[in-house]
Design an enzyme around this catalytic site. Structure first.
Site, PDB file in Angstrom:
ATOM      1  N   CYS A 125       0.921  -1.273  -0.053  1.00  0.00           N
ATOM      2  CA  CYS A 125      -0.092  -0.064   0.054  1.00  0.00           C
ATOM      3  C   CYS A 125       0.878   1.148  -0.170  1.00  0.00           C
ATOM      4  O   CYS A 125       1.429   1.668  -0.978  1.00  0.00           O
ATOM      5  CB  CYS A 125      -1.167   0.049   1.129  1.00  0.00           C
ATOM      6  N   HIS A 230      -3.587  -5.025   0.584  1.00  0.00           N
ATOM      7  CA  HIS A 230      -3.232  -5.271   1.677  1.00  0.00           C
ATOM      8  C   HIS A 230      -3.187  -6.894   2.129  1.00  0.00           C
ATOM      9  O   HIS A 230      -4.199  -7.373   2.576  1.00  0.00           O
ATOM     10  CB  HIS A 230      -4.093  -4.519   2.982  1.00  0.00           C
ATOM     11  N   GLU A 232      -1.847  -8.811   4.136  1.00  0.00           N
ATOM     12  CA  GLU A 232      -1.844  -9.314   5.363  1.00  0.00           C
ATOM     13  C   GLU A 232      -3.047  -9.528   6.091  1.00  0.00           C
ATOM     14  O   GLU A 232      -3.381 -10.265   6.914  1.00  0.00           O
ATOM     15  CB  GLU A 232      -0.994  -8.193   6.172  1.00  0.00           C
TER      16      GLU A 232
END
Ligand SMILES: [Mn+2]
Length: 257
Positions: A125, A230, A232
């Site tokens: 990001c 993102h 994660e």
């Protein structure tokens, strides 16, 4: 006797495995209350992929950054606020959000050290934007006011963070394509800035259907990948491309050059 020997062997293998786990530095932000801040999801994703994560503060001294970089095996540049546009010679436009000058300075410095050492980088990001600027590219300060040629998707999704909201198309034969194992897959989206131009030695590795750059990678380094989404947050929902991305990054970080 045999059992004792087996236990000893297991003990030694365990030690070796722990010692071989790559150390992954993750950049952080300074919260409004002055605390060092990082979402736990990054730590969880790196740990699950077999790395040992360590949270990096925004160091100012170049010598300290050099020392730190020399001790780390991989660098994860995390998400956060906007990049200062004067770093790529632009004045701030009204659509620019909050910036973090100490973080900009540290991340550009640590990125330079990792690139010079050919050590693995995963930039997420805000991280992909820092990576683009660190390598001679530039970014849109605010896609919604700067991109006029075509209608844009909703890149600031209102859905939960673990929800993959829009498609991306990976470029054939890119490292990202190889890792993701698919040409077209869904990602989450929490950005109003985007990479506009990649620097020398970089290629675009995924775009969204509105033509925005969603991933970039180096053609000169062994593992330098930036993604606008993102991963994660998608790992916790068992998203295969996201899991494979973290695994490939940690694995690359564990290999000696
Ligand atoms: Mn997006």
């Amino acid at each position: 006797m045999i059992d004792g020997a087996n236990r000893f062997l297991y003990f030694v293998l365990n030690i070796l495995e722990v010692h071989m786990k790559p150390i992954i530095g993750i950049t952080s932000s300074i919260a409004k209350d002055g605390s060092v801040n990082l979402a736990q999801a990054y730590v969880t994703a790196v740990t699950a992929a077999g790395g040992v994560p360590v949270i990096l503060p925004n160091l100012a001294e170049d010598g300290d950054v050099e020392r730190l970089a020399s001790r780390l095996d991989g660098l994860l540049v995390s998400g956060g606020v906007d990049l200062d546009p004067t770093l790529f010679n632009e004045e701030p436009i009204p659509g620019l959000g909050e910036v973090a000058p100490e973080r900009d300075r540290f991340e550009l410095a640590v990125l330079a050290k990792f690139l010079a050492a050919n050590k693995p980088i995963l930039a997420i990001c805000r991280g992909i934007q820092a990576l683009a600027v660190a390598t001679g590219g530039d970014i849109y300060q605010d896609i919604y006011s700067q991109v006029k040629e075509q209608p844009l998707l909703q890149h600031q999704q209102k859905a939960p963070r673990w929800h993959a909201s829009h498609f991306v198309e990976a470029e054939p034969s890119s490292l990202l394509h190889e890792i993701a194992g698919a040409r077209r897959f869904k990602v989450n989206s929490f950005h109003h800035q985007s990479v506009r131009r990649v620097g020398d030695g970089f290629r675009v590795s995924a775009i969204s259907s509105d033509g925005m750059i969603e991933a970039i990678e180096s053609t000169r380094h062994r593992f330098v990948v930036g993604v606008q989404w993102h991963p994660e947050c998608l790992v916790e929902k068992n998203d295969a491309p996201s899991k494979r991305l973290f695994e490939a990054f940690v694995q690359a970080s564990g290999k000696e050059i």
